[in-house]
Write a protein that holds these residues in place. Structure first.
Motif, short mmCIF file in Angstrom:
data_model
loop_
_atom_site.label_atom_id
_atom_site.label_comp_id
_atom_site.label_asym_id
_atom_site.label_seq_id
_atom_site.Cartn_x
_atom_site.Cartn_y
_atom_site.Cartn_z
N TRP A 45 44.52 -10.19 -88.19
CA TRP A 45 44.07 -8.82 -88.00
C TRP A 45 43.18 -8.37 -89.16
O TRP A 45 43.42 -8.71 -90.32
CB TRP A 45 45.26 -7.87 -87.92
CG TRP A 45 46.13 -8.02 -86.72
CD1 TRP A 45 45.89 -8.81 -85.62
CD2 TRP A 45 47.37 -7.38 -86.50
NE1 TRP A 45 46.92 -8.68 -84.73
CE2 TRP A 45 47.85 -7.81 -85.25
CE3 TRP A 45 48.14 -6.50 -87.23
CZ2 TRP A 45 49.05 -7.36 -84.72
CZ3 TRP A 45 49.33 -6.05 -86.71
CH2 TRP A 45 49.78 -6.48 -85.46
N THR A 46 42.17 -7.58 -88.84
CA THR A 46 41.33 -6.95 -89.86
C THR A 46 41.20 -5.47 -89.51
O THR A 46 41.42 -5.07 -88.36
CB THR A 46 39.92 -7.57 -89.92
OG1 THR A 46 39.30 -7.42 -88.65
CG2 THR A 46 39.97 -9.04 -90.30
N SER A 47 40.84 -4.69 -90.51
CA SER A 47 40.64 -3.26 -90.26
C SER A 47 39.38 -3.08 -89.42
O SER A 47 38.47 -3.90 -89.43
CB SER A 47 40.53 -2.49 -91.58
OG SER A 47 39.38 -2.88 -92.28
N GLU A 48 39.35 -1.97 -88.68
CA GLU A 48 38.22 -1.72 -87.78
C GLU A 48 37.14 -0.91 -88.48
O GLU A 48 36.58 0.02 -87.91
CB GLU A 48 38.72 -1.00 -86.53
CG GLU A 48 39.67 -1.85 -85.71
CD GLU A 48 40.15 -1.14 -84.46
OE1 GLU A 48 39.69 -0.02 -84.18
OE2 GLU A 48 40.99 -1.71 -83.77
N GLU A 55 52.91 -10.63 -88.62
CA GLU A 55 52.10 -10.51 -87.41
C GLU A 55 50.61 -10.35 -87.76
O GLU A 55 49.74 -10.97 -87.13
CB GLU A 55 52.58 -9.30 -86.60
CG GLU A 55 52.10 -9.28 -85.18
CD GLU A 55 52.78 -8.20 -84.35
OE1 GLU A 55 52.72 -8.31 -83.12
OE2 GLU A 55 53.35 -7.25 -84.93
N ALA A 56 50.33 -9.54 -88.78
CA ALA A 56 48.93 -9.37 -89.20
C ALA A 56 48.37 -10.67 -89.77
O ALA A 56 47.21 -11.02 -89.53
CB ALA A 56 48.84 -8.25 -90.24
N PRO A 86 41.15 -7.92 -94.25
CA PRO A 86 42.27 -8.58 -93.58
C PRO A 86 43.54 -7.74 -93.81
O PRO A 86 43.91 -7.46 -94.94
CB PRO A 86 42.37 -9.93 -94.28
CG PRO A 86 41.03 -10.15 -94.88
CD PRO A 86 40.51 -8.79 -95.24
N LEU A 87 44.17 -7.31 -92.73
CA LEU A 87 45.25 -6.33 -92.85
C LEU A 87 46.52 -6.86 -93.50
O LEU A 87 47.37 -6.07 -93.90
CB LEU A 87 45.55 -5.72 -91.48
CG LEU A 87 44.52 -4.71 -91.01
CD1 LEU A 87 44.85 -4.19 -89.62
CD2 LEU A 87 44.40 -3.57 -91.99
N TRP A 88 46.65 -8.16 -93.65
CA TRP A 88 47.83 -8.65 -94.34
C TRP A 88 47.82 -8.19 -95.80
O TRP A 88 48.90 -8.01 -96.39
CB TRP A 88 47.94 -10.18 -94.24
CG TRP A 88 46.88 -10.93 -94.97
CD1 TRP A 88 45.71 -11.40 -94.46
CD2 TRP A 88 46.88 -11.29 -96.36
NE1 TRP A 88 44.99 -12.04 -95.44
CE2 TRP A 88 45.68 -11.98 -96.62
CE3 TRP A 88 47.77 -11.10 -97.40
CZ2 TRP A 88 45.36 -12.48 -97.88
CZ3 TRP A 88 47.45 -11.60 -98.65
CH2 TRP A 88 46.25 -12.27 -98.89
N ASN A 130 47.94 -13.36 -86.77
CA ASN A 130 46.92 -13.02 -85.78
C ASN A 130 45.56 -12.73 -86.40
O ASN A 130 44.61 -12.41 -85.67
CB ASN A 130 47.37 -11.83 -84.94
CG ASN A 130 48.60 -12.17 -84.10
OD1 ASN A 130 48.72 -13.28 -83.60
ND2 ASN A 130 49.50 -11.22 -83.98
N HIS A 188 55.86 -6.95 -89.57
CA HIS A 188 54.50 -6.40 -89.41
C HIS A 188 53.49 -7.20 -90.23
O HIS A 188 52.40 -7.53 -89.75
CB HIS A 188 54.51 -4.93 -89.82
CG HIS A 188 53.30 -4.18 -89.38
ND1 HIS A 188 52.88 -4.12 -88.06
CD2 HIS A 188 52.42 -3.43 -90.08
CE1 HIS A 188 51.79 -3.38 -87.99
NE2 HIS A 188 51.48 -2.95 -89.21
#
Length: 180
Positions: free
Chosen positions: A121-124, A115-116, A130-132, A119, A112
């Protein structure tokens, strides 16, 4: 082997201190949020999200220390009644099953996190973290928990079963009359 046990236990204790600091920072964050909202009448942006991430990080990073102090949930009524050799076997078996579960959780946490990271990923939220970053404590904490289980299993082989400590008495033998 004893060096491995000491090093892993020291790292776990350090993570326990970090977990305590994260919980303290979450308390400060909530206090700040309450002050800003109700005393100043301003809106908040980051406090709720930070508090949630800090508490989850403290949970994962503090888990190895909780294992050291025997704070995890443990049904030990059968162990308390067992002879020392059987108690040792039950404690080793329980630690091995726990190690397997934690290793699977560490793997899932790593997948998980990776993947963050890959890619982006960031929180909405407006803060857009950054979600990592909030995901990193899961694989770190579970890997350290797995290593602490290995250290505990080695300690059981070296030192034998944990002694059975008597539980505190919840009710005394004598009762006193209650008067209105």
């Amino acid at each position: 082997m004893r060096l491995f046990i000491r090093v892993i236990s020291a790292i776990s204790q350090g993570l326990g201190v970090l977990a305590a600091a994260l919980l303290f920072s979450a308390v400060l964050s909530v206090s700040h949020m309450v002050f800003v909202r109700y005393a100043l009448g301003w809106s908040t942006v980051w406090q709720t999200e930070y508090t949630a991430y800090a508490i989850v990080a403290a949970t994962f990073l503090g888990a190895p220390w909780v294992l050291i102090v025997k704070g995890h949930v443990n049904v030990d009524i059968v162990q308390m009644a067992a002879a020392p050799p059987l108690r040792l076997a039950m404690q080793i078996l329980a630690a091995l099953f726990s190690l397997l579960f934690v290793a699977l959780l560490a793997y899932a946490g790593w997948v998980h996190f990776e993947e963050a990271w890959s890619n982006g990923w960031t929180s909405e939220t407006v803060w857009a973290v950054p979600l990592w970053m909030p995901l990193l404590p899961m694989p770190v904490g579970t890997v350290m928990l797995a290593l602490q289980y290995v250290a505990e299993i080695l300690r059981l082989f070296l030192d034998g079963a944990d002694p059975v400590e008597p539980q505190p008495v919840l009710f005394s033998e004598t009762t006193e009359e209650v008067r209105p």
